[in-house]
Design an enzyme around this catalytic site. Structure first.
Site, PDB file in Angstrom:
ATOM      1  N   PHE A 172      42.668 -25.164  -8.417  1.00  0.00           N
ATOM      2  CA  PHE A 172      42.255 -23.841  -7.956  1.00  0.00           C
ATOM      3  C   PHE A 172      41.517 -23.965  -6.623  1.00  0.00           C
ATOM      4  O   PHE A 172      40.519 -24.685  -6.529  1.00  0.00           O
ATOM      5  CB  PHE A 172      41.372 -23.155  -8.991  1.00  0.00           C
ATOM      6  CG  PHE A 172      41.227 -21.684  -8.739  1.00  0.00           C
ATOM      7  CD1 PHE A 172      42.316 -20.843  -8.846  1.00  0.00           C
ATOM      8  CD2 PHE A 172      40.008 -21.147  -8.371  1.00  0.00           C
ATOM      9  CE1 PHE A 172      42.189 -19.483  -8.588  1.00  0.00           C
ATOM     10  CE2 PHE A 172      39.877 -19.797  -8.113  1.00  0.00           C
ATOM     11  CZ  PHE A 172      40.972 -18.958  -8.226  1.00  0.00           C
ATOM     12  N   ASP A 201      36.232 -27.436 -14.915  1.00  0.00           N
ATOM     13  CA  ASP A 201      36.357 -25.995 -14.697  1.00  0.00           C
ATOM     14  C   ASP A 201      37.182 -25.447 -15.857  1.00  0.00           C
ATOM     15  O   ASP A 201      38.380 -25.719 -15.978  1.00  0.00           O
ATOM     16  CB  ASP A 201      37.044 -25.727 -13.349  1.00  0.00           C
ATOM     17  CG  ASP A 201      37.112 -24.242 -13.012  1.00  0.00           C
ATOM     18  OD1 ASP A 201      36.990 -23.418 -13.937  1.00  0.00           O
ATOM     19  OD2 ASP A 201      37.330 -23.910 -11.828  1.00  0.00           O
ATOM     20  N   TYR A 208      35.464 -13.532 -17.306  1.00  0.00           N
ATOM     21  CA  TYR A 208      36.289 -12.325 -17.251  1.00  0.00           C
ATOM     22  C   TYR A 208      37.765 -12.534 -17.557  1.00  0.00           C
ATOM     23  O   TYR A 208      38.546 -11.574 -17.532  1.00  0.00           O
ATOM     24  CB  TYR A 208      36.141 -11.629 -15.893  1.00  0.00           C
ATOM     25  CG  TYR A 208      36.433 -12.454 -14.667  1.00  0.00           C
ATOM     26  CD1 TYR A 208      37.729 -12.691 -14.251  1.00  0.00           C
ATOM     27  CD2 TYR A 208      35.393 -12.980 -13.908  1.00  0.00           C
ATOM     28  CE1 TYR A 208      37.998 -13.434 -13.116  1.00  0.00           C
ATOM     29  CE2 TYR A 208      35.639 -13.729 -12.771  1.00  0.00           C
ATOM     30  CZ  TYR A 208      36.941 -13.952 -12.379  1.00  0.00           C
ATOM     31  OH  TYR A 208      37.198 -14.700 -11.252  1.00  0.00           O
ATOM     32  N   ARG A 267      53.333 -15.132 -12.986  1.00  0.00           N
ATOM     33  CA  ARG A 267      52.539 -15.626 -14.117  1.00  0.00           C
ATOM     34  C   ARG A 267      52.450 -14.552 -15.198  1.00  0.00           C
ATOM     35  O   ARG A 267      52.197 -13.371 -14.905  1.00  0.00           O
ATOM     36  CB  ARG A 267      51.123 -15.985 -13.687  1.00  0.00           C
ATOM     37  CG  ARG A 267      50.988 -17.142 -12.743  1.00  0.00           C
ATOM     38  CD  ARG A 267      49.547 -17.621 -12.662  1.00  0.00           C
ATOM     39  NE  ARG A 267      48.589 -16.526 -12.533  1.00  0.00           N
ATOM     40  CZ  ARG A 267      47.267 -16.675 -12.572  1.00  0.00           C
ATOM     41  NH1 ARG A 267      46.735 -17.868 -12.769  1.00  0.00           N
ATOM     42  NH2 ARG A 267      46.460 -15.637 -12.429  1.00  0.00           N
TER      43      ARG A 267
END
Length: 401
Positions: free
Chosen positions: A122, A191, A216, A360
């Protein structure tokens, strides 16, 4: 597989009751919980209570009467069970990027010689480490995908690595990597942004000492929900947290000159916690009460298989690994992937797109059924075969893809 086969899989769904906590819009099949989870009712109730009764009525007294001060740690307790660690070793707050900086900078301040990120992981994780290198004059480097901690160069001691890759959904064997890190004398910061709330994690059992994660996505805490940070009890008391704000102080309301860190994971506090968004996250985590995370992970993989079976007639390339190594989403490749996703959204199937050509689709087990996922695949097949995605409106790029 046919639709009746998908319905048969739903007959023994252990999450049928949990799905009732989510009030999704009629006619929408939501396959983007890997990016932003929908609100469970307990999250909305907690947010309303915090805004109306606590803030609106009790005002500043709520720091005591509603225990706003304890909310980051109470939220951490609920997250700790989901990632397999001691409940006193997690605190919620700030963002993933800020928490990564806290951990990596603290390790560098403590003598670690440099930090690395796997190329293609990421991007923001790398951005933060680049900034840390400039600030501290330490080494920052990228290592090749899949190299893991064994790929660290001699002058680099710390690897920041996603437990689940944001594009492919490939799961890393945390235990194997931690054993290799111990052998080499290296450190890993995990992560967990695409893993927490989806993968059956056992960080403490697997030897992990440091991790951050997002509130989230699969935790359903709301847009921009607070992140969390995990630090193992064996190392936390010696950890010098570099963002030494007042909420990480041993006595924040003593208002004395000079910083003295709080004990335990509380030292990772910094600024005043965002109570409204923290309350929503705390409430959202109620959806996981009594939930077996092994069942969550197993259903996520099965839902992915159902979707792949439904779209098999298209023969699309997937960059996601086979089911046994895959987490909660499936990524497909098509040169017109953006337009296809937009056309699907227009017909009530919400996924997302990542440059340059990746579609995705996320499969959150708490609220999705096999029948919904199979139907989403049928809609995709129809859109691609009919060519409806070629309408000009679907090619117009939005700021968020």
């Amino acid at each position: 597989m046919q639709l009746d086969d998908a319905r048969a899989l739903d007959r023994n769904d252990p999450f049928a009751q949990t799905a009732r906590l989510f009030d999704l819009p009629q006619g929408v099949i939501y396959l983007d919980g890997n990016s932003l989870g929908p609100p469970p009712r307990p999250a909305l109730d907690a947010l309303a209570r915090a805004a109306q009764a606590e803030w609106g009525h009790d005002l500043i007294a709520s720091w005591n009467s509603a225990d706003w001060m304890g909310l980051p740690l109470r939220t951490g307790v609920r997250i700790a069970r989901l990632i397999g660690v001691d409940e006193a070793s997690v605190i919620a707050g700030d963002s993933v990027s800020v928490n990564l900086f806290k951990l990596a900078a603290g390790l560098v301040m403590g003598g670690a010689k440099g930090v690395a990120v796997e190329r293609g992981d990421f991007p923001t994780d790398g951005y933060v480490m680049e900034g840390l290198a400039r600030l501290s004059d330490s080494t920052f480097t990228y290592i090749e995908p899949g190299a893991g901690v064994a790929g660290l160069l001699g002058g680099v001691d710390v690897l920041v690595r996603s437990a689940v890759h944001y594009k492919t959904a490939a799961i890393v064997d945390i235990g194997a990597e931690e054993r290799e890190a111990a052998r080499l004398g290296k450190t890993i910061i995990w992560d967990l942004s695409h893993a927490a709330g989806l993968v059956d994690l056992h960080l403490e059992r697997d030897g992990a000492k440091y991790a951050v994660g997002c509130g989230y996505k699969y935790l359903n805490g709301g847009p921009g929900a607070p992140a969390f940070i995990y630090c193992h009890r064996d190392v936390v008391e010696e950890f010098a947290q570099p963002l030494s704000g007042w909420m990480g102080h041993a006595s924040p309301f003593a208002f004395k000159d000079g910083y003295k860190p709080a004990t335990g994971v509380s030292r990772f506090g910094a600024g005043t916690p965002p109570i409204l968004s923290m309350s929503a996250l705390y409430g959202a985590l109620e959806a996981f009460e009594g939930v077996d995370m092994g069942h969550v992970e197993a259903k996520a993989r099965a839902l992915g298989d159902t979707f792949l079976a439904a779209i098999a007639p298209l023969g699309l390339e997937t960059i996601s690994p086979p089911s046994a190594q895959r987490a909660g989403h499936v990524s497909l490749v098509h040169e017109d992937g953006y337009a296809i996703v937009q056309a699907m959204i227009a017909e009530g199937v919400i996924g997302d797109f990542r440059e340059p050509d990746v579609m995705r689709f996320g499969f959150a087990p708490l609220y999705l059924t096999h029948a919904q996922v199979f139907r989403a695949g049928q809609i995709m097949v129809d859109i691609v075969r009919s060519g409806r995605y070629r309408e000009p409106r679907f090619a117009r790029r939005n700021p968020v893809t």
